[in-house]
Design an enzyme around this catalytic site. Structure first.
Site, mmCIF file in Angstrom:
data_model
loop_
_atom_site.group_PDB
_atom_site.id
_atom_site.type_symbol
_atom_site.label_atom_id
_atom_site.label_comp_id
_atom_site.label_asym_id
_atom_site.label_seq_id
_atom_site.Cartn_x
_atom_site.Cartn_y
_atom_site.Cartn_z
ATOM 1 N N ALA A 141 -5.798 -2.334 -2.842
ATOM 2 C CA ALA A 141 -4.911 -1.845 -3.911
ATOM 3 C C ALA A 141 -5.722 -1.403 -5.138
ATOM 4 C CB ALA A 141 -3.893 -2.909 -4.282
ATOM 5 N N LEU B 91 -4.781 31.418 -12.792
ATOM 6 C CA LEU B 91 -5.601 30.589 -11.901
ATOM 7 C C LEU B 91 -4.895 29.316 -11.450
ATOM 8 C CD1 LEU B 91 -9.028 30.887 -13.761
ATOM 9 C CD2 LEU B 91 -8.202 32.215 -11.841
ATOM 10 N N THR C 11 4.595 -9.058 -3.223
ATOM 11 C CA THR C 11 5.248 -8.965 -1.914
ATOM 12 C C THR C 11 6.749 -9.129 -2.094
ATOM 13 O OG1 THR C 11 3.366 -9.807 -0.675
ATOM 14 C CG2 THR C 11 5.499 -10.062 0.350
ATOM 15 N N CYS D 285 -2.944 10.550 -10.457
ATOM 16 C CA CYS D 285 -2.668 11.748 -11.261
ATOM 17 C C CYS D 285 -2.553 12.902 -10.290
ATOM 18 C CB CYS D 285 -3.801 12.004 -12.245
ATOM 19 S SG CYS D 285 -3.600 13.585 -13.098
ATOM 20 N N VAL E 10 0.868 -23.783 -0.772
ATOM 21 C CA VAL E 10 -0.591 -23.674 -0.645
ATOM 22 C C VAL E 10 -1.168 -24.076 -1.995
ATOM 23 C CG1 VAL E 10 -2.535 -22.110 -0.295
ATOM 24 C CG2 VAL E 10 -0.411 -21.772 0.985
ATOM 25 N N ASP F 91 -5.712 -7.692 4.146
ATOM 26 C CA ASP F 91 -7.145 -7.405 4.239
ATOM 27 C C ASP F 91 -7.995 -8.655 4.224
ATOM 28 O OD1 ASP F 91 -7.429 -4.691 4.573
ATOM 29 O OD2 ASP F 91 -6.993 -4.278 2.481
ATOM 30 N N LEU G 254 8.494 -18.512 -3.851
ATOM 31 C CA LEU G 254 7.651 -18.966 -4.952
ATOM 32 C C LEU G 254 7.067 -17.687 -5.550
ATOM 33 C CD1 LEU G 254 6.410 -21.452 -6.236
ATOM 34 C CD2 LEU G 254 4.685 -21.450 -4.461
ATOM 35 N N GLU H 50 -2.867 28.540 -9.034
ATOM 36 C CA GLU H 50 -2.688 28.188 -7.629
ATOM 37 C C GLU H 50 -3.933 28.353 -6.774
ATOM 38 O OE1 GLU H 50 0.516 31.116 -7.229
ATOM 39 O OE2 GLU H 50 1.729 29.459 -6.502
HETATM 40 C C1 LIG Z 1 0.913 -1.461 -4.315
HETATM 41 C C2 LIG Z 1 0.407 -2.560 -3.431
HETATM 42 C C3 LIG Z 1 -0.752 -2.338 -2.696
HETATM 43 C C4 LIG Z 1 -1.239 -3.338 -1.868
HETATM 44 N N1 LIG Z 1 -2.369 -3.071 -1.146
HETATM 45 C C5 LIG Z 1 -2.860 -4.019 -0.333
HETATM 46 C C6 LIG Z 1 -4.024 -3.778 0.454
HETATM 47 O O1 LIG Z 1 -4.625 -2.701 0.398
HETATM 48 N N2 LIG Z 1 -4.445 -4.768 1.277
HETATM 49 C C7 LIG Z 1 -3.792 -5.972 1.357
HETATM 50 O O2 LIG Z 1 -4.241 -6.823 2.094
HETATM 51 N N3 LIG Z 1 -2.708 -6.228 0.650
HETATM 52 C C8 LIG Z 1 -2.215 -5.283 -0.195
HETATM 53 N N4 LIG Z 1 -1.085 -5.541 -0.908
HETATM 54 C C9 LIG Z 1 -0.368 -6.820 -0.694
HETATM 55 C C10 LIG Z 1 -0.861 -7.925 -1.623
HETATM 56 O O3 LIG Z 1 -2.138 -8.319 -1.287
HETATM 57 C C11 LIG Z 1 0.082 -9.088 -1.495
HETATM 58 O O4 LIG Z 1 1.341 -8.654 -1.864
HETATM 59 C C12 LIG Z 1 -0.305 -10.239 -2.372
HETATM 60 O O5 LIG Z 1 -1.518 -10.778 -2.018
HETATM 61 C C13 LIG Z 1 0.768 -11.329 -2.400
HETATM 62 O O6 LIG Z 1 0.493 -12.205 -3.476
HETATM 63 P P1 LIG Z 1 1.552 -12.525 -4.623
HETATM 64 O O7 LIG Z 1 0.955 -13.554 -5.484
HETATM 65 O O8 LIG Z 1 1.958 -11.279 -5.311
HETATM 66 O O9 LIG Z 1 2.752 -13.097 -3.784
HETATM 67 P P2 LIG Z 1 4.290 -13.151 -4.158
HETATM 68 O O10 LIG Z 1 4.931 -11.832 -3.942
HETATM 69 O O11 LIG Z 1 4.484 -13.790 -5.464
HETATM 70 O O12 LIG Z 1 4.773 -14.151 -3.006
HETATM 71 C C14 LIG Z 1 4.709 -13.776 -1.661
HETATM 72 C C15 LIG Z 1 5.196 -14.871 -0.732
HETATM 73 O O13 LIG Z 1 4.244 -15.909 -0.698
HETATM 74 C C16 LIG Z 1 4.836 -17.148 -1.010
HETATM 75 N N5 LIG Z 1 3.882 -17.868 -1.826
HETATM 76 C C17 LIG Z 1 3.248 -17.413 -2.929
HETATM 77 N N6 LIG Z 1 2.372 -18.321 -3.370
HETATM 78 C C18 LIG Z 1 2.472 -19.376 -2.555
HETATM 79 C C19 LIG Z 1 1.829 -20.633 -2.508
HETATM 80 N N7 LIG Z 1 0.901 -20.990 -3.387
HETATM 81 N N8 LIG Z 1 2.203 -21.492 -1.533
HETATM 82 C C20 LIG Z 1 3.153 -21.156 -0.635
HETATM 83 N N9 LIG Z 1 3.776 -19.976 -0.627
HETATM 84 C C21 LIG Z 1 3.441 -19.100 -1.566
HETATM 85 C C22 LIG Z 1 6.106 -16.840 -1.731
HETATM 86 O O14 LIG Z 1 7.072 -17.826 -1.492
HETATM 87 C C23 LIG Z 1 6.503 -15.502 -1.139
HETATM 88 O O15 LIG Z 1 7.273 -15.708 0.003
HETATM 89 C C24 LIG Z 1 -0.562 -4.576 -1.768
HETATM 90 C C25 LIG Z 1 0.594 -4.815 -2.515
HETATM 91 C C26 LIG Z 1 1.081 -3.818 -3.342
HETATM 92 C C27 LIG Z 1 2.328 -4.054 -4.130
HETATM 93 S S1 FES Z 2 0.035 13.485 -13.371
HETATM 94 FE FE1 FES Z 2 -1.781 13.257 -14.533
HETATM 95 S S2 FES Z 2 -1.621 14.831 -16.005
HETATM 96 FE FE2 FES Z 2 0.102 15.187 -14.694
#
Ligand SMILES: Cc1cc2nc3c(=O)[nH]c(=O)nc-3n(C[C@H](O)[C@H](O)[C@H](O)COP(=O)(O)OP(=O)(O)OC[C@H]3O[C@@H](n4cnc5c(N)ncnc54)[C@H](O)[C@@H]3O)c2cc1C
Ligand code: FES
Ligand code: FES
EC number: 1.2.3.1
Length: 1310
Positions: free
Chosen positions: A348, A1235, A273, A152, A414, A370, A267, A1237
């Site tokens: 996240a 107020l 990601t 926000c 995996v 992480d 997948l 600003e």
């Molecule tokens: C806004 C945002 C904030 C984030 N902040 C953090 C953070 O602070 N710290 C951090 O560490 N990460 C962060 N991430 C990343 C996040 O942790 C990873 O994107 C997430 O863990 C990936 O998992 P998924 O299931 O979404 O993968 P997907 O996007 O679905 O897949 C990712 C890849 O993995 C492969 N895959 C998926 N599952 C398998 C499987 N079982 N076997 C083989 N291959 C596979 C897919 O083929 C693809 O290539 C953030 C992401 C976002 C969008």
């Molecule tokens: S962005 Fe939260 S009230 Fe405007």
């Protein structure tokens, strides 16, 4: 692309209604589908990358194996619709509506004043709602955690958290967390102070005032979806889109079959990601494979030597599982589990954690993952499976570094991850440092594990993994190997540091910059781990438990609060599609200063759905108005300048075509990016401004000491939640054009559009209902963008919808001016300052915009609250090849005064005094003249200062902080208090004029219109209050629809904190005119009702419509004489902040903030306090976490939520006290004060407190060569700055690269 005939139907539910999509497109997201296909516009688009939470909805799924329904929040912008087969989606519209029943979550958010602009509100509602579906009686910590993924920009979060906490068993109803009594009651007991101060109680409504939450009233999960999940004959589904195919196997063998057939297809699990990579890296996949719920991916087994977690578990589920294991197993077995849990809390927001899976996280092997460094340090293994069979591999350095022999083979997935339990003499830690403490990717993170010989401190095994220092997670395996057999002692640590620096080195110009900081973090994180193990060995305890945040609360509701909370408040992009509408995408310059050789649009025009490419040639009128260029012509002057736009039938088509436009450039010299470069080339946008009093040169000769210094203050992005959005609708007749947009200045848009189209202004109608935040960023920029859209509408003859994506918005519209301040100060040993000579330069960017006004403000406001008898200030706006910077809350004051506070601190340090003593000594004390000779009485300033000193217990806490610092080596506490004298309005009288139009209809209802714009600041609420008082009717009789150039012409901008002052006077004037006309009727029937008077007046032919007008405050400034009555009045204040600084990582935590603000008489304390808190938190962001990064060639590198960190809910102070102080202000309506600003600058108390803590850290190394006497300060005080300023043995070890030998990744432009 597989050859597949036909497509299956996609079935899911939205708000209890079945949705069947015949030919679902895998590229379509849930957000798009909700907004465009189902017209559910309550779910908002603000970033498109999962980083802001504005698009949060709840997904519910039934698991056939566990027979349970899982509700979880997701960010709809990252959810492909194809992944929703069998799911139930709940949006804000499904929660409640003002047309039927407002849900308790919505009601309480509105009544607790948790909405200002309202753009984030539906997302906030959905996060709290989902939490309550799982935990109807949540803990306060769960509420805060649930909101961690929602941004926000307006409120400062406190009232939002407070509304959520009303659902807790024992909600805190008051900011003073003492049981039984609220601060108002205590206030009454404080005799003598009541008449001078109006303490804002943050008490909530009695719980009885809210509808109770009744979980049994929530919609049931659709039985049809349960039947679908339990269907034993589930089969593979195929969804065929325009360009891609989605394959959803129903069994594991089928999944492995598809994996073998399409080894390149991602997948899709959480899509957190893959989704962002498609959107931001332009990746394209013809086939996606995404399993329906497979039980094999959801195993959880914690028996034996460790825990096996199925790869399909979301990170939120992983966290729940680990939590349960930690509570059951002895602590020495759960070292790895606890380290993971710790990181899962900050990884996240809840939405992303609920979507992202463990398998996806592990398989992605991201550099700043992480979890992977901890998993590796904890010797995790991965269970892989393919058509060929199964195998286990270690999740080790080779795997993470992407070695082909250690990774997944084609066709493998995996299946699960095995996390071994730790043993008694093993210690595992996860460590990280990010720009912001939570919901931010780490700058550097680490997983470390040491196994000692039983009962000794001899290292048996050591594992150290770092993220963020290379393209993958890196292992310090060589160093670790060399240390086996060594004792866990200081000598080992020294060797470990040297070894690691030698083994893992970043090149000086490495991507991401911050090279020295990242090197230092590697050592600091290692040292933290070292200390942790040392302490564990000697049985010392770790950090005390952090108390939960403490909220404040107020009693009056925003006029549109309920509509915000139910998502029914319509913003521009929520307007329904207009027939024939086209979408616009931009092509922006990739060069900072270059000649345009050619624009090749051939490929773009040939793409499907593309209607036109619009360039400068298409502008019928002026393309350059007042120095602002609509479409680049012949040359470009910054990266991000609009070169052309593409109009197409969908945004996806427009964007794709925009990427195909080829622009050829030839660079032009000079390319000026920084202020320093501008000074070298004498490149300025406007003449120098100066004010001077006394005899500065002479005074310097008669002081005890003179010091000089310079301070760099970087810029800031507005980050309003609603990006710039315009709907331009051409009319066939008379060259008319209607524009709907969120702006602070509709008149300006009208002017620019009329100029671009070469028509009189009376043909252009601009309508503005509300903006999802503005903060100055919607004063001038909507005019330029409006002209761009209008030209496209003119050329195509069709309506144009122009919604800037977050990255484009950040790039094109720029923000707060970076500033360079140079000072020379002459003072006595006592701390009394006799002379100041100041020079300010701001980086204005490539066009004039408002830079001249900003530098004038900087000069006029630069004395802040201090009387300096010999004072000179000069300022100049520099012209550079950056996008043009513009107005931003505070208009230069927050940047300039941080320089002033820096020299106050420097003087204090030279005189061995507290900065607060120097501030108080030099503050205005009696009725005086400013340096530009305007008279004023600083009495409220003194009162705010005194009250703040007393009520914050400043001196006692300062002593306590000093004691703390004496005993703590690596954590330092800082405290600071600053005063403020803030100017309202502008030095030009005609900018203060305002008009209003009030109609009374025959049923007695009133339609109120005025020239001010509702930006979330509650202006309309206050105007209704004014009209209500003047007409003597309840506010329920009054309606305020929109601001428009049709109803109120030539209105000035809504900015400078004067919206209420000037529009309030105009509304008052109109209402008084009407009341004067009604007087004869009222006199004849004094006991009559309003409706009767109105009827009678009509029958007597009395006009029931009136305009109101306010001529404005008579301000002026004569720059030649350096004097004027520049501002109508001043707002005073004081703020005290206390922080803890982690000297090893550079992290800081704001512990407490006290604000005393002179509000005179507050028309609406709830609105005013909301403005103060929101501005304070925005100021905190400016001075600490918000850092814009530019490449040396002028490209903005931080273009989204990933790279730019505004404060989140976890940044708000644990104790936050706001007190409004009474004074008189006869100039303004009802003796109120603006107020909007002022609170921004008070956020600088946080940076001053950080300086204080850093100074305490440096004191310990006083005399060392690397510690000069004066701390060279800058803003923002990022973790990088703090860490590098807390010099110690580790920073001394870091090699410094010769700046002339490499090109840095990013540079400072101030
Ligand atoms: C806004 C945002 C904030 C984030 N902040 C953090 C953070 O602070 N710290 C951090 O560490 N990460 C962060 N991430 C990343 C996040 O942790 C990873 O994107 C997430 O863990 C990936 O998992 P998924 O299931 O979404 O993968 P997907 O996007 O679905 O897949 C990712 C890849 O993995 C492969 N895959 C998926 N599952 C398998 C499987 N079982 N076997 C083989 N291959 C596979 C897919 O083929 C693809 O290539 C953030 C992401 C976002 C969008
Ligand atoms: S962005 Fe939260 S009230 Fe405007
Ligand atoms: S728009 Fe989806 S998280 Fe920001």
């Amino acid at each position: 692309m597989p050859s597949l005939s036909g497509s299956d139907e996609l079935i899911f539910f939205v708000n209890g209604k079945k949705v069947v999509v015949k030919k679902p497109d895998p590229e379509v997201t849930l957000l798009f589908y909700l907004r465009r296909e189902l017209h559910l516009t309550g779910t908002k688009f603000a970033c498109g990358e999962g980083g802001c939470g504005a698009c949060t909805v709840m997904v519910s799924r039934y698991s056939a194996s566990s027979k349970q329904i899982r509700h979880y929040p997701v960010t709809a912008c990252l959810v492909p619709i194809c992944s929703l087969h069998g799911a139930a989606v709940t949006t804000v519209e499904g929660v409640g509506s003002i047309r039927t029943r407002v849900h308790p979550v919505q009601e309480r958010l509105a009544k607790c004043h948790g909405t200002q602009c309202g753009f984030c509100s539906p997302g906030m509602v959905m996060s709290i709602y989902t939490l309550l579906r799982n935990h109807p009686d949540p803990t306060p910590e769960q509420v805060t955690e649930a909101l961690g993924g929602n941004l926000c920009r307006c409120t400062g979060y406190r009232p939002i958290v407070e509304s959520g906490k009303t659902f807790c068993a024992n909600p805190t109803v008051c900011q003073v967390k003492r049981p039984g009594r609220c601060c108002l009651e205590q206030e009454e007991e404080e005799a003598g102070s009541v008449h001078t101060r109006e303490k804002m109680c943050t008490k909530l409504y009695d719980k009885d005032e809210f509808q109770p939450l009744d979980p049994s009233q929530e919609p049931i999960f659709p039985p049809e979806l349960i039947r679908m999940a339990e269907d034993p004959n589930k089969r593979r589904l195929t969804f065929q889109g325009e360009r891609t195919t989605w394959l959803a196997p129903a069994t594991l063998p089928d999944l492995l079959e598809l994996r073998a057939e399409f080894p390149q297809a991602p997948l899709i699990m959480g899509n957190t990601t893959v989704g962002p990579d498609i959107k931001f890296k332009g990746e394209f996949h013809p086939v996606f494979v995404s399993p329906l719920e497979l039980p094999e991916l959801c195993v959880l087994n914690s028996e034996g030597d460790g825990v096996t977690v199925g790869s399909g578990h979301s990170l939120a589920q992983l966290s729940d599982a680990l939590q349960s294991i930690v509570s059951q197993q002895p602590s020495e077995r759960t070292e790895t589990c606890r380290a993971l849990l710790n990181h899962l809390r900050t990884l996240a927001g809840v939405q992303i954690r609920s979507m992202a899976t463990l398998g996806g996280h592990v398989a992605t092997r991201a550099t700043v993952s992480d979890l992977n460094p901890i998993l590796a340090a904890g010797k995790t293994t991965i269970h892989l499976v393919s058509k060929e069979g199964e195998r286990q591999i270690p999740l080790d350095g080779a795997f993470l570094e992407g070695s082909p022999r250690a990774g997944l083979r084609p066709g493998e997935i995996v299946l699960s991850v095995f996390i071994p339990y730790s043993s008694q003499w093993q210690f595992v830690s996860g460590l990280r440092q990010a720009q912001r403490q939570e919901n931010a990717m780490a700058i550097v993170n680490a997983g470390m594990s040491v196994r000692l010989e039983d009962g000794s401190s001899t290292i048996r095994d050591l594992q150290v993994f770092y993220g963020g220092i290379g393209p993958t997670v890196l292992s310090a395996s060589r160093t670790c190997g060399q240390l086996v057999g060594r004792q866990w002692d200081d000598q080992m640590l020294g060797e470990a540091c040297r070894g690691i620096l030698d083994e893992l080195r970043l090149p000086p110009g490495a991507k991401g910059g911050q090279v020295e900081f990242r090197h230092t973090l590697m050592l600091s994180l290692l040292f933290k781990f070292y200390l942790r193990v040392q302490r564990a060995l000697s049985k010392l305890c770790v950090d005390p438990h952090q108390p939960p945040q403490d909220p404040v609360g107020h009693p009056v509701m925003h006029q549109a609060g309920l509509k915000h909370a139910t998502g029914e408040a319509a913003f521009v992009d929520d307007l329904p599609l207009v027939s024939q509408e086209l979408f616009l995408a931009v092509v922006t310059s990739t060069r900072a200063h270059a000649k345009i050789i050619s624009i090749d649009t051939g490929e773009a025009l040939a793409l499907p759905g593309v209607v036109a490419v619009i360039t400068a040639e298409d502008v019928p009128g002026e393309n350059n108005h007042q120095g602002e260029i609509f479409y680049a012509q012949r040359e470009v002057v910054c990266v991000g300048q609009i070169v052309c736009t593409v109009a197409a039938d969908t945004y996806a088509h427009a964007r794709e075509a925009a990427q195909k436009v080829k622009v050829e450039y030839e660079d032009i010299e000079p390319r000026i990016i920084t202020i320093e470069q501008a000074l070298e080339h004498s490149s300025f946008l406007s003449p120098e401004r100066k004010i001077e009093q006394g005899n500065v040169e002479q005074a310097f000769k008669h002081v005890d000491q003179v010091i000089e210094g310079e301070v760099h203050v970087e810029g800031q992005e507005h980050f309003y939640m609603e990006t710039q959005t315009i709907l331009a609708v051409p009319r066939a007749e008379d060259k008319e054009m209607v524009l709907h947009l969120g702006t602070q200045f509709p008149t300006h848009v009208q002017e620019f559009v009329a100029t671009a189209l070469n028509v009189p202004r009376n043909r252009i109608a601009c309508h503005m209902r509300r903006a999802g935040g503005a903060f100055g960023g919607k004063v001038t920029k909507p005019a330029l963008l409006g002209a761009v859209a209008a030209v496209a509408a003119k050329k195509t003859g069709r309506p144009i919808r122009f919604v800037l994506e977050r990255g484009d918005d950040m790039l094109i519209t720029a923000g707060r001016h970076p500033l360079l301040g140079r000072y020379k100060v002459g003072f006595m040993k006592s701390g009394l300052i006799k002379a100041v000579d100041l020079e300010f330069y701001i980086n204005g960017g490539c066009t004039p915009d408002e830079s001249q006004l900003v530098i004038e403000y900087v000069v006029l406001k630069s004395e802040n609250a201090y009387y300096i008898p010999n004072f000179r200030c000069r300022g100049r706006a520099c012209k550079t090849n950056l996008p043009s910077n513009t107005a931003f809350r505070g208009f230069g004051f927050p940047q300039a005064t941080v320089v002033v506070e820096a020299y106050m601190t420097a003087v204090a340090s030279h005189c061995d005094l507290l900065p607060e003593e120097v501030r108080e000594m030099n503050m205005y004390k009696r009725p005086s003249q400013t340096a530009y000779r305007q008279r004023f009485d600083p009495e409220p300033l003194r009162r705010c200062w005194k009250d703040c000193l007393e009520h914050s217990s400043f001196h006692a806490r300062k002593r306590a902080a000093e004691d703390f610092n004496r005993q703590s080596r690596w954590k330092k506490r800082g405290l600071a208090m600053i005063p403020m004298k803030y100017t309202i309005g502008v030095p030009v009288a005609y900018y203060h004029q305002a008009a209003a139009l009030v109609h009374i209809y025959l049923d007695g209802s009133v339609l109120l219109t005025h020239g001010g714009c509702e930006l979330g600041q509650g202006l309309h609420t206050k105007m209704m209050q004014v009209a209500s008082r003047e007409l003597g009717i309840p506010t329920s009789y009054i309606h305020l629809s929109e601001t428009s150039t049709v109803t109120v012409p030539n209105a000035v901008f809504t900015a400078g904190s004067m919206g209420t002052d000037i529009n309030g006077k105009a509304v008052q004037n109109a209402c008084q005119t009407l009341m004067a006309r009604l007087q004869p009727v009222i006199r004849r029937n004094p006991k009559g009702k309003w409706e009767e008077w109105i009827k009678k007046a009509f029958e007597e032919s009395i006009s029931l419509s009136a305009t109101g007008y306010f001529r404005g405050f008579q301000t002026n400034m004569d720059w030649d004489k350096e004097r004027g009555d520049a501002f109508p009045y001043y707002v005073y204040g004081a703020a005290c902040a206390e922080v803890d600084v982690d000297c090893l990582s550079g992290a800081h935590k704001l512990l407490r903030a006290d604000i005393f603000m002179d509000a005179a008489f507050s028309i609406n304390p709830a609105v005013d306090i909301g403005q103060i808190e929101g501005a304070f938190v925005q100021g905190m962001g400016l001075y600490t976490t918000e850092e814009l990064k530019y490449s040396p060639k002028g490209k903005l590198r931080s273009q989204g939520t990933n790279d730019y960190k505004i404060p989140t809910v976890t940044e708000i102070p644990e104790e936050f006290h706001v007190t409004l102080v009474h004074s008189r202000n006869p100039v303004a309506i009802y003796s109120s004060k603006g107020l909007g600003e002022a609170g921004m600058f008070l956020g600088s108390s946080v940076i001053s407190a950080i300086w204080d803590a850093v100074a305490a850290a440096r004191k310990e190394r006083k005399g060392a060569e690397s510690v000069p006497e004066t701390l060279a300060v800058r803003s923002p005080a990022t973790p990088e700055w703090i860490r590098m300023a807390c010099v110690d043995q580790f920073t001394d070890m870091i090699p410094r690269d010769d700046p002339s030998t490499f090109t840095p990744w990013s540079i400072c432009v101030s």
